[in-house]
Design a protein around this motif. Structure first.
Motif, PDB file in Angstrom:
ATOM      1  N   HIS A   1       0.834  -1.196   0.000  1.00  0.00           N
ATOM      2  CA  HIS A   1       0.000   0.000   0.000  1.00  0.00           C
ATOM      3  C   HIS A   1       0.883   1.266   0.000  1.00  0.00           C
ATOM      4  CE1 HIS A   1      -3.576   2.305   1.918  1.00  0.00           C
ATOM      5  NE2 HIS A   1      -2.585   3.165   1.810  1.00  0.00           N
ATOM      6  N   LEU A   2       1.816   1.323   0.965  1.00  0.00           N
ATOM      7  CA  LEU A   2       2.663   2.523   1.102  1.00  0.00           C
ATOM      8  C   LEU A   2       3.575   2.689  -0.098  1.00  0.00           C
ATOM      9  CD1 LEU A   2       3.546   2.145   4.891  1.00  0.00           C
ATOM     10  CD2 LEU A   2       1.940   3.756   3.853  1.00  0.00           C
ATOM     11  N   MET A   3       4.182   1.563  -0.513  1.00  0.00           N
ATOM     12  CA  MET A   3       5.114   1.601  -1.647  1.00  0.00           C
ATOM     13  C   MET A   3       4.365   2.024  -2.918  1.00  0.00           C
ATOM     14  SD  MET A   3       8.286   1.088  -1.911  1.00  0.00           S
ATOM     15  CE  MET A   3       9.417   1.158  -3.276  1.00  0.00           C
ATOM     16  N   GLY A   4       3.164   1.457  -3.113  1.00  0.00           N
ATOM     17  CA  GLY A   4       2.362   1.803  -4.290  1.00  0.00           C
ATOM     18  C   GLY A   4       2.014   3.281  -4.311  1.00  0.00           C
ATOM     19  N   LEU A   5       1.579   3.800  -3.152  1.00  0.00           N
ATOM     20  CA  LEU A   5       1.223   5.218  -3.095  1.00  0.00           C
ATOM     21  C   LEU A   5       2.453   6.091  -3.329  1.00  0.00           C
ATOM     22  CD1 LEU A   5      -1.313   5.406  -0.120  1.00  0.00           C
ATOM     23  CD2 LEU A   5      -1.781   5.397  -2.568  1.00  0.00           C
ATOM     24  N   PHE A   6       3.601   5.660  -2.782  1.00  0.00           N
ATOM     25  CA  PHE A   6       4.850   6.407  -2.977  1.00  0.00           C
ATOM     26  C   PHE A   6       5.229   6.438  -4.455  1.00  0.00           C
ATOM     27  CE2 PHE A   6       9.604   6.329  -3.012  1.00  0.00           C
ATOM     28  CZ  PHE A   6       9.790   7.644  -2.624  1.00  0.00           C
ATOM     29  N   LEU A   7       5.170   5.248  -5.092  1.00  0.00           N
ATOM     30  CA  LEU A   7       5.489   5.186  -6.524  1.00  0.00           C
ATOM     31  C   LEU A   7       4.483   5.989  -7.337  1.00  0.00           C
ATOM     32  CD1 LEU A   7       6.549   1.434  -6.937  1.00  0.00           C
ATOM     33  CD2 LEU A   7       8.009   3.451  -7.024  1.00  0.00           C
ATOM     34  N   GLY A   8       3.218   5.961  -6.893  1.00  0.00           N
ATOM     35  CA  GLY A   8       2.185   6.739  -7.573  1.00  0.00           C
ATOM     36  C   GLY A   8       2.475   8.233  -7.486  1.00  0.00           C
ATOM     37  N   ASP A   9       2.965   8.676  -6.327  1.00  0.00           N
ATOM     38  CA  ASP A   9       3.350  10.085  -6.174  1.00  0.00           C
ATOM     39  C   ASP A   9       4.528  10.420  -7.074  1.00  0.00           C
ATOM     40  OD1 ASP A   9       1.470  11.118  -4.526  1.00  0.00           O
ATOM     41  OD2 ASP A   9       2.622  10.937  -2.674  1.00  0.00           O
ATOM     42  N   LEU A  10       5.521   9.510  -7.084  1.00  0.00           N
ATOM     43  CA  LEU A  10       6.709   9.722  -7.923  1.00  0.00           C
ATOM     44  C   LEU A  10       6.300   9.815  -9.391  1.00  0.00           C
ATOM     45  CD1 LEU A  10       9.575   7.427  -6.572  1.00  0.00           C
ATOM     46  CD2 LEU A  10       9.344   9.898  -6.396  1.00  0.00           C
ATOM     47  N   LEU A  11       5.415   8.882  -9.812  1.00  0.00           N
ATOM     48  CA  LEU A  11       4.951   8.856 -11.197  1.00  0.00           C
ATOM     49  C   LEU A  11       4.217  10.155 -11.520  1.00  0.00           C
ATOM     50  CD1 LEU A  11       4.803   7.107 -13.719  1.00  0.00           C
ATOM     51  CD2 LEU A  11       2.693   6.108 -12.861  1.00  0.00           C
ATOM     52  N   GLY A  12       3.400  10.595 -10.562  1.00  0.00           N
ATOM     53  CA  GLY A  12       2.677  11.849 -10.755  1.00  0.00           C
ATOM     54  C   GLY A  12       3.633  13.017 -10.940  1.00  0.00           C
ATOM     55  N   ALA A  13       4.658  13.065 -10.102  1.00  0.00           N
ATOM     56  CA  ALA A  13       5.644  14.140 -10.209  1.00  0.00           C
ATOM     57  C   ALA A  13       6.392  14.045 -11.531  1.00  0.00           C
ATOM     58  CB  ALA A  13       6.621  14.064  -9.039  1.00  0.00           C
ATOM     59  N   ALA A  14       6.680  12.803 -11.942  1.00  0.00           N
ATOM     60  CA  ALA A  14       7.463  12.598 -13.169  1.00  0.00           C
ATOM     61  C   ALA A  14       6.708  13.078 -14.411  1.00  0.00           C
ATOM     62  CB  ALA A  14       7.819  11.113 -13.316  1.00  0.00           C
ATOM     63  N   ILE A  15       5.381  12.859 -14.436  1.00  0.00           N
ATOM     64  CA  ILE A  15       4.636  13.278 -15.625  1.00  0.00           C
ATOM     65  C   ILE A  15       3.953  14.621 -15.416  1.00  0.00           C
ATOM     66  CG2 ILE A  15       4.275  10.923 -16.509  1.00  0.00           C
ATOM     67  CD1 ILE A  15       1.522  10.932 -15.350  1.00  0.00           C
ATOM     68  N   GLY A  16       4.282  15.273 -14.297  1.00  0.00           N
ATOM     69  CA  GLY A  16       3.805  16.635 -14.097  1.00  0.00           C
ATOM     70  C   GLY A  16       2.353  16.757 -13.700  1.00  0.00           C
ATOM     71  N   VAL A  17       1.778  15.714 -13.042  1.00  0.00           N
ATOM     72  CA  VAL A  17       0.421  15.808 -12.519  1.00  0.00           C
ATOM     73  C   VAL A  17       0.533  16.022 -11.018  1.00  0.00           C
ATOM     74  CG1 VAL A  17      -1.809  14.658 -12.322  1.00  0.00           C
ATOM     75  CG2 VAL A  17      -0.336  14.183 -14.266  1.00  0.00           C
ATOM     76  N   LYS A  18      -0.153  17.022 -10.501  1.00  0.00           N
ATOM     77  CA  LYS A  18      -0.077  17.281  -9.056  1.00  0.00           C
ATOM     78  C   LYS A  18      -0.973  16.298  -8.336  1.00  0.00           C
ATOM     79  CE  LYS A  18       1.126  22.145  -8.743  1.00  0.00           C
ATOM     80  NZ  LYS A  18       0.461  23.452  -8.724  1.00  0.00           N
ATOM     81  N   ALA A  19      -0.766  15.021  -8.540  1.00  0.00           N
ATOM     82  CA  ALA A  19      -1.639  14.014  -7.953  1.00  0.00           C
ATOM     83  C   ALA A  19      -0.926  12.682  -7.905  1.00  0.00           C
ATOM     84  CB  ALA A  19      -2.908  13.873  -8.794  1.00  0.00           C
ATOM     85  N   ASN A  20      -1.505  11.785  -7.111  1.00  0.00           N
ATOM     86  CA  ASN A  20      -1.012  10.427  -7.069  1.00  0.00           C
ATOM     87  C   ASN A  20      -1.538   9.699  -8.300  1.00  0.00           C
ATOM     88  OD1 ASN A  20      -1.183   7.462  -6.321  1.00  0.00           O
ATOM     89  ND2 ASN A  20      -0.069   8.291  -4.589  1.00  0.00           N
ATOM     90  N   VAL A  21      -0.639   9.186  -9.120  1.00  0.00           N
ATOM     91  CA  VAL A  21      -1.052   8.543 -10.372  1.00  0.00           C
ATOM     92  C   VAL A  21      -1.029   7.026 -10.222  1.00  0.00           C
ATOM     93  CG1 VAL A  21      -0.541   8.230 -12.804  1.00  0.00           C
ATOM     94  CG2 VAL A  21      -0.291  10.474 -11.766  1.00  0.00           C
ATOM     95  N   GLY A  22      -2.228   6.438 -10.122  1.00  0.00           N
ATOM     96  CA  GLY A  22      -2.352   4.980 -10.102  1.00  0.00           C
ATOM     97  C   GLY A  22      -1.691   4.289  -8.931  1.00  0.00           C
TER      98      GLY A  22
END
Lengths: 254, 136
Positions: free
Chosen positions: B13-34
């Motif tokens: 859960h935590l790792m997924g949300l962390f990666l989702g935040d990273l992915l969001g930052a990487a593609i420039g969305v101010k959100a948790n992505v997936g």
């Protein structure tokens, strides 16, 4: 006496919430069996009860958080909040049997993708037609048309307002209820009689509760095949909703 | 130990949300992505891996299974704290979207289930342990 009880219930908010939700689900189960003779799934009735109570809470307290605006029931806010919600969703991934999933094959994947895309596009277009023209609202309502879980998860991820989130849950919920109640009647039209057709149905019809209840009411043997594909539905929607689909909507409407 | 399962779920859960935040930052969305989806994929892969190693006893599975079974109750609680009063102002949107989505999907199911070769059939007395009660 009453004050003491009140204090205990407020201090143990989450535990109070477990008890209250348990009672609601029990009541929903009774209503499902007695009033609808099992035709409408207990979980659907429970969610309708939840939404009705949220309406009651919202109209009495004039707050934003439905029932959780009553201090006595603030624990409902924690239990139904983002942390527990996401935790429970992730846990459902455990029910997916990878070996069985492989049997679903290409047609399962195709129907899963179609089952995410078609409701999403329709939901987003109807949302736009009714004046929800911003990308966040269109995406959230479109995602709600996928399932009532994908809607709020997507909405929470991209920062949708609470009323749009509720609308998206309502959309998914109405869809789930239609699937539950309508499947037995539309089974012949949809060609629902083999495991393969059940898997196509699971991918396209969406919600696990809708699919499992709808299939159970049609032919008990169809259930595991449909539910197997349907369990991927929420995960796929949660993965695509706030990412690819949101970016696509944003690119189109600006 | 039941806590191993719950801890595994928590880690995903935590790792997924962390990666989702990273992915969001990487593609420039101010959100948790997936994030939730990533967490689910991690849990599925970990389950397969640990099962293969024989490191997934029943107790550990129960530590995840409990939370999976809490899914509908949590969704009921979630429904109870939505801003329904505000939602009802947009009533026809929900109703129309749902009806149109179900109708379109039913059509596609009818087409897909009749297309291609369907060589699947029910084996006699197939696994009927799956009950709809698991859903509630």
């Amino acid at each position: 006496m009453l004050e003491m009880l009140n204090k205990i219930l407020i201090q143990n908010g989450l535990v109070t919430a477990f008890a209250c939700v348990g009672v609601s689900i029990w009541l929903a189960g009774v209503l499902s069996r007695r009033l609808t003779f099992g035709h409408v799934h207990g979980s659907a009735i429970a969610i309708v009860i939840g939404l009705a109570l949220a309406y009651f809470g919202g109209s009495v307290t004039h707050g934003q958080k439905g029932l959780a605006d009553f201090p006595l029931l603030a624990g409902i806010g924690l239990m139904g909040g983002a942390m527990f919600r996401d935790f429970a969703i992730v846990a459902t991934a455990f029910e997916v049997q990878a070996s069985e999933a492989r049997k679903a094959g290409m047609i399962g994947i195709v129907s899963l993708l179609l089952g995410t895309l078609i409701p999403f596009v329709i939901g987003a277009l109807i949302a736009r037609a009714f004046g929800y023209t911003d990308a966040v609202s269109m995406t959230t309502i479109g995602a709600g048309a996928v399932t009532y879980i994908v809607g709020p998860i997507t909405g929470a991820a991209i920062g949708a307002s609470s009323d749009v989130m509720a609308l998206s849950i309502a959309t998914g919920l109405i869809k789930a209820i239609i699937v539950m109640v309508g499947t037995p009647f539309a089974a012949k039209f949809m060609g629902l009689k083999t495991p393969r057709s059940a898997m196509i149905f699971g991918g396209l019809a969406g919600t696990v509760s809708g699919v499992s209840a709808g299939l159970a009411a049609t032919d008990r043997r169809l259930v595991p095949y449909g539910a197997l594909v349907a369990t991927f539905h929420t995960g796929l929607g949660c993965l695509l909703g706030p990412s690819v689909l949101y970016l696509a909507v944003k690119a189109i409407v600006g | 130990m039941i806590i191993y399962g719950t801890a595994l779920l928590a880690a995903c859960h935590l790792m997924g949300l962390f990666l989702g935040d990273l992915l969001g930052a990487a593609i420039g969305v101010k959100a948790n992505v997936g994030g939730v989806g990533i967490a689910m994929l991690m849990l599925i892969s970990l389950k397969i891996y640990l099962n293969g190693k024989g490191w997934m006893p029943k107790e550990t599975e129960a530590g995840v299974g409990f939370w999976g079974a809490m899914y509908i109750p949590v969704v009921v609680a979630m429904a109870a704290n939505q801003n329904v009063v505000a939602a009802l102002k947009g009533g026809p949107v929900a109703l129309l979207s749902a009806i149109a989505a179900v109708g379109a999907c039913a059509l596609v199911i009818a087409v897909l289930s009749r297309s291609g070769k369907d060589d699947t059939a029910f084996p006699p007395a197939h696994s009927l342990e799956f009950t709809e009660e698991q859903d509630i």
